[in-house]
Design a protein around this motif. Structure first.
Motif, PDB file in Angstrom:
ATOM      1  N   VAL A 233       0.742  -1.419  -0.124  1.00  0.00           N
ATOM      2  CA  VAL A 233       0.058  -0.558   0.487  1.00  0.00           C
ATOM      3  C   VAL A 233       0.918   1.039   0.357  1.00  0.00           C
ATOM      4  O   VAL A 233       0.402   2.191  -0.451  1.00  0.00           O
ATOM      5  N   ILE A 234       1.461   1.271   0.802  1.00  0.00           N
ATOM      6  CA  ILE A 234       2.605   2.544   1.044  1.00  0.00           C
ATOM      7  C   ILE A 234       3.485   2.533  -0.235  1.00  0.00           C
ATOM      8  O   ILE A 234       3.661   3.838  -1.247  1.00  0.00           O
ATOM      9  N   ILE A 235       4.094   1.455  -0.873  1.00  0.00           N
ATOM     10  CA  ILE A 235       4.745   1.362  -2.260  1.00  0.00           C
ATOM     11  C   ILE A 235       3.790   2.205  -3.220  1.00  0.00           C
ATOM     12  O   ILE A 235       4.471   2.847  -3.821  1.00  0.00           O
ATOM     13  N   ILE A 236       2.273   1.646  -3.447  1.00  0.00           N
ATOM     14  CA  ILE A 236       1.389   1.947  -4.195  1.00  0.00           C
ATOM     15  C   ILE A 236       1.516   3.742  -4.099  1.00  0.00           C
ATOM     16  O   ILE A 236       1.705   4.063  -5.075  1.00  0.00           O
ATOM     17  N   HIS A 237       1.623   4.090  -3.153  1.00  0.00           N
ATOM     18  CA  HIS A 237       1.726   5.825  -2.331  1.00  0.00           C
ATOM     19  C   HIS A 237       2.871   6.080  -3.312  1.00  0.00           C
ATOM     20  O   HIS A 237       2.745   6.975  -3.787  1.00  0.00           O
ATOM     21  N   LEU A 238       4.057   5.297  -2.771  1.00  0.00           N
ATOM     22  CA  LEU A 238       4.906   6.367  -3.378  1.00  0.00           C
ATOM     23  C   LEU A 238       5.255   6.377  -5.308  1.00  0.00           C
ATOM     24  O   LEU A 238       5.678   7.410  -5.186  1.00  0.00           O
ATOM     25  N   VAL A 239       4.443   5.275  -5.755  1.00  0.00           N
ATOM     26  CA  VAL A 239       4.399   4.809  -7.419  1.00  0.00           C
ATOM     27  C   VAL A 239       3.829   5.492  -7.935  1.00  0.00           C
ATOM     28  O   VAL A 239       4.334   6.539  -8.743  1.00  0.00           O
ATOM     29  N   PHE A 240       2.301   6.642  -7.452  1.00  0.00           N
ATOM     30  CA  PHE A 240       1.785   7.425  -7.893  1.00  0.00           C
ATOM     31  C   PHE A 240       2.638   8.760  -7.062  1.00  0.00           C
ATOM     32  O   PHE A 240       1.985   9.617  -8.464  1.00  0.00           O
ATOM     33  N   ALA A 241       2.576   8.486  -6.283  1.00  0.00           N
ATOM     34  CA  ALA A 241       3.237   9.897  -6.567  1.00  0.00           C
ATOM     35  C   ALA A 241       4.973  10.285  -7.658  1.00  0.00           C
ATOM     36  O   ALA A 241       4.204  11.596  -7.651  1.00  0.00           O
ATOM     37  N   PHE A 242       4.950   9.928  -7.809  1.00  0.00           N
ATOM     38  CA  PHE A 242       5.291  10.227  -9.101  1.00  0.00           C
ATOM     39  C   PHE A 242       4.836   9.680 -10.399  1.00  0.00           C
ATOM     40  O   PHE A 242       5.181  10.613 -11.204  1.00  0.00           O
ATOM     41  N   ALA A 243       4.337   8.727 -10.490  1.00  0.00           N
ATOM     42  CA  ALA A 243       3.462   9.035 -12.093  1.00  0.00           C
ATOM     43  C   ALA A 243       2.339  10.642 -12.273  1.00  0.00           C
ATOM     44  O   ALA A 243       2.317  10.513 -12.913  1.00  0.00           O
ATOM     45  N   THR A 244       1.618  10.253 -11.066  1.00  0.00           N
ATOM     46  CA  THR A 244       1.218  11.561 -11.758  1.00  0.00           C
ATOM     47  C   THR A 244       1.606  12.891 -11.994  1.00  0.00           C
ATOM     48  O   THR A 244       1.218  14.052 -12.999  1.00  0.00           O
ATOM     49  N   PHE A 245       2.716  13.283 -11.007  1.00  0.00           N
ATOM     50  CA  PHE A 245       3.878  14.468 -11.844  1.00  0.00           C
ATOM     51  C   PHE A 245       3.818  13.702 -13.701  1.00  0.00           C
ATOM     52  O   PHE A 245       3.957  14.978 -14.158  1.00  0.00           O
ATOM     53  N   PHE A 246       4.310  12.597 -13.213  1.00  0.00           N
ATOM     54  CA  PHE A 246       4.704  12.493 -15.123  1.00  0.00           C
ATOM     55  C   PHE A 246       3.778  12.622 -16.266  1.00  0.00           C
ATOM     56  O   PHE A 246       3.560  13.201 -16.641  1.00  0.00           O
ATOM     57  N   LEU A 247       1.984  11.729 -15.087  1.00  0.00           N
ATOM     58  CA  LEU A 247       0.800  12.315 -16.556  1.00  0.00           C
ATOM     59  C   LEU A 247       0.938  13.384 -16.292  1.00  0.00           C
ATOM     60  O   LEU A 247       0.184  14.007 -17.623  1.00  0.00           O
ATOM     61  N   MET A 248       0.773  14.692 -15.520  1.00  0.00           N
ATOM     62  CA  MET A 248       0.933  15.970 -15.295  1.00  0.00           C
ATOM     63  C   MET A 248       1.533  16.472 -16.260  1.00  0.00           C
ATOM     64  O   MET A 248       1.791  17.508 -17.538  1.00  0.00           O
ATOM     65  N   TYR A 249       2.501  16.337 -16.521  1.00  0.00           N
ATOM     66  CA  TYR A 249       3.892  16.348 -17.720  1.00  0.00           C
ATOM     67  C   TYR A 249       3.754  15.942 -18.826  1.00  0.00           C
ATOM     68  O   TYR A 249       3.618  16.913 -19.611  1.00  0.00           O
TER      69      TYR A 249
END
Length: 184
Positions: free
Chosen positions: A20-36
């Motif tokens: 669960v924690i890893i998924i949070h961290l993955v999406f921390a970066f995935a969200t910014f990648f998607l925004m870019y």
């Protein structure tokens, strides 16, 4: 001996909490990648909105799939008597996985209302809940207590995924495959 090690790991919630924690961290970066990525096609405001919605959906899907998979495996172990029946394991893992976010949310709320510099705590909080930053931006205008809102998403999704995985009920199968008589 190796079988006992495997069983003792499965009794613990910690592997699921860690995921669960890893998924949070993955999406921390995935969200910014998607925004870019979406800024290549859309203006900044629309790119941020599309990325936020997509990130929340993908975040929930990833949590759901992970807990569904674990529950399906746990069901066999529960049926064989290797671990006791507990269909709340997904909820428990989701709640424990929110402890870092809860601490950051409480600190962010305290710092926001106290007026002390809070950029590091607030940045860490928003990084942990990156898919929800777009929504939080609007809600923090009303009250900083909305920082607690994203804490309920993961436990609910994990619980739903675990329950459905335990029952081996696949939403995707119901959406894709039809019976011969044309019904779902």
């Amino acid at each position: 001996m190796s079988e006992n090690k495997y069983l003792s790991k499965r009794k613990s919630l910690m592997p699921m909490v860690f995921n669960v924690i890893i998924i949070h961290l993955v999406f921390a970066f995935a969200t910014f990648f998607l925004m870019y990525f979406f800024t290549l096609f859309l203006d900044e405001y629309r790119a941020q909105s599309v990325a936020a919605v997509l990130s929340i959906i993908l975040f929930c899907i990833m949590l759901y799939c992970e807990t569904w998979r674990v529950a399906s495996s746990d069901r066999n172990m529960m049926n064989l008597g290797h671990i006791k029946v507990d269909t709340t394991r997904g909820l428990k893992a989701g709640l424990i996985g929110q402890i870092p976010g809860l601490i950051l949310a409480i600190l962010a709320i305290i710092y926001q209302y106290s007026g002390f510099p809070h950029y590091i705590v607030l940045s860490l909080y928003k990084l942990y809940y990156a898919p929800f930053v777009d929504i939080l931006w609007f809600l923090e205008q009303i009250s900083y207590f909305f920082y607690l809102l994203p804490l309920v998403v993961a436990p609910l999704v994990c619980h739903m995924g675990y329950i459905l995985g335990y029952r081996r009920f696949s939403i995707l199968e119901k959406l894709i495959y039809k019976k011969k008589d044309g019904t779902h």
